[in-house]
Scaffold this motif. Structure first.
Motif, PDB file in Angstrom:
ATOM      1  N   HIS A  10       0.777  -1.259  -0.017  1.00 29.67           N
ATOM      2  CA  HIS A  10      -0.064   0.031  -0.089  1.00 29.67           C
ATOM      3  C   HIS A  10       0.805   1.307   0.047  1.00 29.67           C
ATOM      4  O   HIS A  10       1.589   1.535   1.092  1.00 29.67           O
ATOM      5  CB  HIS A  10      -0.912  -0.020   1.313  1.00 29.67           C
ATOM      6  N   CYS A  11       1.119   1.797  -1.203  1.00 25.75           N
ATOM      7  CA  CYS A  11       1.614   3.286  -1.190  1.00 25.75           C
ATOM      8  C   CYS A  11       1.134   4.012  -2.590  1.00 25.75           C
ATOM      9  O   CYS A  11       0.502   3.322  -3.459  1.00 25.75           O
ATOM     10  CB  CYS A  11       3.341   3.014  -1.118  1.00 25.75           C
ATOM     11  N   HIS A  12       1.620   5.367  -2.491  1.00 27.71           N
ATOM     12  CA  HIS A  12       0.987   6.129  -3.772  1.00 27.71           C
ATOM     13  C   HIS A  12       2.174   6.843  -4.110  1.00 27.71           C
ATOM     14  O   HIS A  12       3.233   7.375  -3.667  1.00 27.71           O
ATOM     15  CB  HIS A  12      -0.043   7.262  -3.012  1.00 27.71           C
ATOM     16  N   GLY A 225       0.217   1.667   8.237  1.00 31.16           N
ATOM     17  CA  GLY A 225       0.950   2.880   8.816  1.00 31.16           C
ATOM     18  C   GLY A 225       0.020   3.782   9.854  1.00 31.16           C
ATOM     19  O   GLY A 225       0.467   4.412  10.780  1.00 31.16           O
ATOM     20  N   SER A 226      -1.516   3.583   9.741  1.00 33.72           N
ATOM     21  CA  SER A 226      -2.330   4.349  10.526  1.00 33.72           C
ATOM     22  C   SER A 226      -2.951   3.501  11.468  1.00 33.72           C
ATOM     23  O   SER A 226      -3.640   3.839  12.313  1.00 33.72           O
ATOM     24  CB  SER A 226      -3.577   4.738   9.483  1.00 33.72           C
ATOM     25  N   HIS A 227      -2.468   2.225  11.795  1.00 36.70           N
ATOM     26  CA  HIS A 227      -2.972   1.393  12.921  1.00 36.70           C
ATOM     27  C   HIS A 227      -1.947   1.410  14.179  1.00 36.70           C
ATOM     28  O   HIS A 227      -0.645   1.440  13.767  1.00 36.70           O
ATOM     29  CB  HIS A 227      -3.035   0.030  12.519  1.00 36.70           C
ATOM     30  N   SER A 228      -2.506   1.557  15.380  1.00 38.60           N
ATOM     31  CA  SER A 228      -1.678   1.360  16.479  1.00 38.60           C
ATOM     32  C   SER A 228      -1.426  -0.270  16.773  1.00 38.60           C
ATOM     33  O   SER A 228      -1.631  -1.095  16.067  1.00 38.60           O
ATOM     34  CB  SER A 228      -2.260   1.831  17.730  1.00 38.60           C
ATOM     35  N   ALA A 229      -0.342  -0.629  17.491  1.00 38.20           N
ATOM     36  CA  ALA A 229      -0.199  -1.917  17.853  1.00 38.20           C
ATOM     37  C   ALA A 229      -1.341  -2.386  18.497  1.00 38.20           C
ATOM     38  O   ALA A 229      -1.539  -3.820  18.302  1.00 38.20           O
ATOM     39  CB  ALA A 229       1.026  -1.805  18.992  1.00 38.20           C
ATOM     40  N   ALA A 230      -2.148  -1.895  19.514  1.00 39.11           N
ATOM     41  CA  ALA A 230      -3.480  -2.387  19.853  1.00 39.11           C
ATOM     42  C   ALA A 230      -4.280  -2.884  18.707  1.00 39.11           C
ATOM     43  O   ALA A 230      -5.064  -3.731  18.773  1.00 39.11           O
ATOM     44  CB  ALA A 230      -4.077  -1.441  20.896  1.00 39.11           C
ATOM     45  N   GLU A 231      -4.372  -1.933  17.667  1.00 39.44           N
ATOM     46  CA  GLU A 231      -5.406  -2.040  16.565  1.00 39.44           C
ATOM     47  C   GLU A 231      -4.725  -3.170  15.540  1.00 39.44           C
ATOM     48  O   GLU A 231      -5.514  -3.945  14.948  1.00 39.44           O
ATOM     49  CB  GLU A 231      -5.353  -0.933  15.644  1.00 39.44           C
ATOM     50  N   GLY A 249       0.831  -2.880   4.643  1.00 41.04           N
ATOM     51  CA  GLY A 249       1.308  -1.697   3.848  1.00 41.04           C
ATOM     52  C   GLY A 249       1.377  -0.642   4.515  1.00 41.04           C
ATOM     53  O   GLY A 249       0.516  -0.373   5.489  1.00 41.04           O
ATOM     54  N   SER A 250       2.239   0.268   4.268  1.00 38.80           N
ATOM     55  CA  SER A 250       2.789   1.494   5.097  1.00 38.80           C
ATOM     56  C   SER A 250       1.670   2.605   4.531  1.00 38.80           C
ATOM     57  O   SER A 250       1.525   3.687   5.451  1.00 38.80           O
ATOM     58  CB  SER A 250       4.214   2.109   4.613  1.00 38.80           C
ATOM     59  N   ASP A 251       1.108   2.629   3.328  1.00 38.76           N
ATOM     60  CA  ASP A 251       0.321   3.666   2.869  1.00 38.76           C
ATOM     61  C   ASP A 251       1.161   4.891   2.900  1.00 38.76           C
ATOM     62  O   ASP A 251       0.645   6.174   2.910  1.00 38.76           O
ATOM     63  CB  ASP A 251      -0.742   4.027   4.017  1.00 38.76           C
ATOM     64  N   PHE A 252       2.399   4.805   2.220  1.00 38.37           N
ATOM     65  CA  PHE A 252       3.317   5.804   1.941  1.00 38.37           C
ATOM     66  C   PHE A 252       2.900   6.738   0.695  1.00 38.37           C
ATOM     67  O   PHE A 252       2.648   6.293  -0.106  1.00 38.37           O
ATOM     68  CB  PHE A 252       4.710   5.126   1.956  1.00 38.37           C
ATOM     69  N   HIS A 253       3.244   7.970   1.228  1.00 38.26           N
ATOM     70  CA  HIS A 253       2.545   9.173   0.091  1.00 38.26           C
ATOM     71  C   HIS A 253       3.923   9.882  -0.173  1.00 38.26           C
ATOM     72  O   HIS A 253       4.206  10.332  -1.219  1.00 38.26           O
ATOM     73  CB  HIS A 253       1.680   9.984   0.769  1.00 38.26           C
ATOM     74  N   SER A 254       4.736  10.345   0.898  1.00 36.67           N
ATOM     75  CA  SER A 254       5.807  11.213   0.641  1.00 36.67           C
ATOM     76  C   SER A 254       6.879  11.290   1.612  1.00 36.67           C
ATOM     77  O   SER A 254       6.454  11.112   2.941  1.00 36.67           O
ATOM     78  CB  SER A 254       5.236  12.707   0.762  1.00 36.67           C
ATOM     79  N   PRO A 255       8.134  11.510   1.347  1.00 32.28           N
ATOM     80  CA  PRO A 255       9.007  11.451   2.449  1.00 32.28           C
ATOM     81  C   PRO A 255       9.093  12.528   3.395  1.00 32.28           C
ATOM     82  O   PRO A 255       9.589  12.491   4.718  1.00 32.28           O
ATOM     83  CB  PRO A 255      10.482  11.880   1.629  1.00 32.28           C
TER      84      PRO A 255
END
Length: 285
Positions: A10-12, A225-231, A249-255
């Motif tokens: 997961h990235c863009h 990338g938007s989940h916590s360890a508990a999630e 997936g990281s859901d990476f968009h930009s450095p």
């Protein structure tokens, strides 16, 4: 391939609302130890052949990908598609229809911002767009940071562009059934993206997972990338409860904007079935 694989699915890129080219993303993923990669631009598959070629040049395995916006329970939900035929005409047509409303929506967003004294937002946002058919809130956010209205994109979304704030214009996306069907008919697998982000009630979330599975959806992002360890734990349990494979997936968009870099997430919990095991015959090498 097992759950210990460093897969980032997961990235863009600049083809939607990322800031790097598919080639630069591939190089970054490889440098960060990614072994299996997917580019998942929003409602767009135009970068897939470039991404696959870049992955091959880096010696990385590759899965085709996209992230489709759907409306469910009056909320925008994202469905990732993996392992589909990137030349499938029905998928391409569906995504084109989904993208179609973005231009009008962007003009309305700019008009609302003008009413609170922010002029030229549409033209400003266009400067950050790699693909004009995919102008989005992210591009407006970059304009508001660049012009000093806000110090970062987090402040933008606290003050603007979200429900109840200036610049928020809802968009009617595809249906959940449409998105899952486009992906599966193109030979791919549908995945619920970052489920913790939607803030659904327990009943709404149960309905999402149930309907998704009824339409033929097969997996859910557990480590993202938007989940916590508990999630991670919550959605590992949900994956098992609904008999879904797990994705990562990281859901990476930009450095400059993304909190989680490509390839840096924890591995999937071992008890889960990784989505890439179900897609082993669709992996490009």
């Amino acid at each position: 391939m097992t759950s210990i694989l460093n897969a980032d699915l997961h990235c863009h890129s600049v083809v939607s609302d990322g800031t790097l080219t598919p080639e630069d993303l591939a190089a970054r993923a490889k440098a960060n130890g990614v072994e299996l990669w997917a580019l998942t631009d929003h409602d767009e598959i135009g970068g897939q052949h470039r991404a696959a070629a870049a992955a091959r040049a880096q010696g990385m395995a590759y899965l085709t990908g996209t992230e489709i916006s759907v409306t469910f329970a009056d909320t925008t939900v994202h469905i990732v598609g993996l392992g589909f035929d990137p030349d499938d005409a029905q998928l391409a047509q569906g995504l084109a229809a989904t993208r179609g409303g973005r231009g009008e929506r962007a003009q309305e967003m700019a008009a609302q911002l003008a009413q609170v004294g922010i002029k030229g937002a549409y033209e400003g946002a266009l400067q950050f767009v790699g693909n004009p058919a995919l102008i989005s809130r992210t591009h407006f956010a970059r304009f508001l940071v660049e012009t000093g209205v806000c110090k970062d994109t987090s402040e933008v979304f606290r003050r603007f562009l979200t429900e109840g704030k200036p610049g928020y214009v809802p968009h009617r996306w595809a249906s959940l059934g449409d998105a899952v069907r486009w992906i599966t008919q193109a030979g791919g697998m549908a995945v619920i993206a970052h489920p913790a982000r939607y803030k659904f009630s327990a009943n709404e979330e149960f309905a999402l997972f149930s309907e998704f599975k009824q339409h033929g959806g097969r997996a859910v992002e557990v480590v993202t990338g938007s989940h916590s360890a508990a999630e991670y734990v919550t959605y590992a349990d949900m994956a098992q409860e609904f008999g879904l494979a797990a994705s990562r997936g990281s859901d990476f968009h930009s450095p400059d904007e993304s909190h989680t870099d490509l390839g840096t997430l924890p591995l999937l919990p071992g008890a889960l079935t990784p989505v890439w095991e179900l897609l082993s015959d669709r992996i490009l090498r």
